[in-house]
Every structure is written in structure tokens, then in C-alpha cells.
Enzyme design. Sequence first.
Site, PDB file in Angstrom:
ATOM      1  N   HIS A 212       2.257  -7.344 -16.480  1.00  0.00           N
ATOM      2  CA  HIS A 212       2.917  -7.240 -15.172  1.00  0.00           C
ATOM      3  C   HIS A 212       3.616  -8.551 -14.804  1.00  0.00           C
ATOM      4  CE1 HIS A 212      -0.177  -3.947 -13.997  1.00  0.00           C
ATOM      5  NE2 HIS A 212       1.002  -3.366 -14.073  1.00  0.00           N
TER       6      HIS A 212
ATOM      7  N   CYS B  14      -4.975  -8.086  -9.194  1.00  0.00           N
ATOM      8  CA  CYS B  14      -5.181  -6.670  -9.536  1.00  0.00           C
ATOM      9  C   CYS B  14      -6.332  -6.046  -8.749  1.00  0.00           C
ATOM     10  CB  CYS B  14      -5.500  -6.530 -11.018  1.00  0.00           C
ATOM     11  SG  CYS B  14      -4.441  -7.480 -12.097  1.00  0.00           S
TER      12      CYS B  14
HETATM   13  N1  GLY Z   1      -6.090  -2.510 -17.863  1.00  0.00           N
HETATM   14  C1  GLY Z   1      -5.187  -2.582 -16.795  1.00  0.00           C
HETATM   15  C2  GLY Z   1      -3.913  -1.935 -17.093  1.00  0.00           C
HETATM   16  O1  GLY Z   1      -3.508  -1.917 -18.243  1.00  0.00           O
HETATM   17  O2  GLY Z   1      -3.263  -1.411 -16.234  1.00  0.00           O
END
Ligand code: GLY
Length: 263
Positions: free
Chosen positions: A168, A255
Site C-alpha cells: 500500500h 492498518c
Molecule cells: N495481509 C494484509 C493484506 O494483504 O491486505
Amino acid sequence: MSFSTHFTHAITRRSAASIIKGLRAVDTGTPDLALIQSHHDAYIATLRETGATVVELPALEAFPDSVFVEDTALCLPQGAVVMRPGAPTRLGEAAEMAPHLRALYTQVVEITGTDSFIEGGDILVTEKEILVGRSARTNAAGIAELTRLVAPWGHTVREVHTPPGVLHFKTDCSLLDADTVLSTTRLSASGCFKGYKLIDIPDGEEAAANTIRFNEFVLMPAGFPKTRDRLTAAGFTVREIGNTECAKLDGGMSCLSLRFSPK
Ligand code: GLY
């Protein structure tokens, strides 16, 4: 008070036992469930220490990655936008989050296009704009839809790029105050933070780039002393939180929560 760093609320979700089947770019071992919970408890306690209300949602066994709630929504002062995660196994997590946002916000809108994909981990909100990194999880249609949804609330979206091989956009950067960004050099080299003050992540500590500024604290993963010292020297109050287990699933500080001050 800056709406992008100061918050009255956060939403978290307890880790499911199924997290051992969670998505990861590289398998570096099975996450330890007890250790995940202990790190998560420390994370929540630190958010609460700032006086914020922290909602702890129950685990969702059907969704191994559902502890990573940030990917399900974008929370702004005016309202929340429910995302459409680009990972097929994560798509259903957004609908699970929507009712909890509706309970706290008067305005909740949704990304609905069947070709639109966007995850909260690719979105960095600053005081002046919303940066969205195109990635393997977030596409142009998702960014275009988000741009239309937040325009009436006075927000502009700027499309940027998540570095290749990085999950991300915020895997590699964090907002530290209204105009200061902590970033890896592989990301900032793109020029996407022109106009912001930059604090570089020291070479070899790239995994420390995903922090959160939450009220008076910067929460960062434990084990990155050069980054910690750089942040402390810059005047930030740092709290180190264990993240070894979530890191096995490419997850970090941002996250694990949705952070907001609902209207
Ligand atoms: N393990 C978090 C994701 O890949 O979204």
C-alpha cells in the site's frame, strides 16, 4: 486542531484465529495468535491513553485479514466512504464495517462501481489534499469514484503511485503533523511529497515507515531505533508497539484502526 492527526474516535477489530491464513507477499512464518493479541492490546491502550473512544469490534473468522480495518473505509470529518478492497478475499470486509460507521456518522457513502477497487491503506489524508496511491489493490476507477464522492465535502484527491512490490501507499509513508511526512526514499524519490516537510526513513528501516500520528503520540513499530531517534529528535512523542506478527502479513500501525472525529 488538525483533522488529519487529531481524533476523538478509533475503530479496531480483534484478530481472527484465521489470520494465520491471511494474505502476505512473502511467507516469513505463521503469526503467533497470543502475541498478535498482546500487541493489539498495547496498541488500543495507547490510543485510549490520548482520551479517544476506541471501539473494539469482534473477530470475523470468515475474513482472515479483517484485523486490518483501515482498508475498509476512509473517514473524514464530514463523513465516511466505504471502500471496495481490491483483494477478493477482503471485499466482504467493507460491508461488515459499514453499519459501525453509520452508527457514528450522519453521512456514509460507498464505492459501488463493480470495476472500482480501492483500499484505505493506499490513502494518505493531509490537511490540504487526499493522496491516493495506485497499487495492485487500488485502481483508477476506484480513485475516480472516491474523487467524486468527497468533492462535495471540499476535499481534493491527487493520484500518486505506490512503489512496485509495496502493498500500500502508506506501507511506505505516514503523516506526522499538518505538513510533515515520514517516508522511505524509494517513495519520496517520485516527488509525490513536493511542498511537504520530509523526514526520511533511514536505510534498512523501511518497515518503520508505516506509523500513525494519533493525537499527542506517534505510534511506530518496535525495533527500529534509528527511525525512533530521528522522530524523537524532531520533537515527536513516540510510542513503540510490537508489530512482529502483523508484519508477517504486511500489516502495520495504520492498518489496525480507522481514526476519526465523527460529525
Ligand atoms: N495481509 C494484509 C493484506 O494483504 O491486505
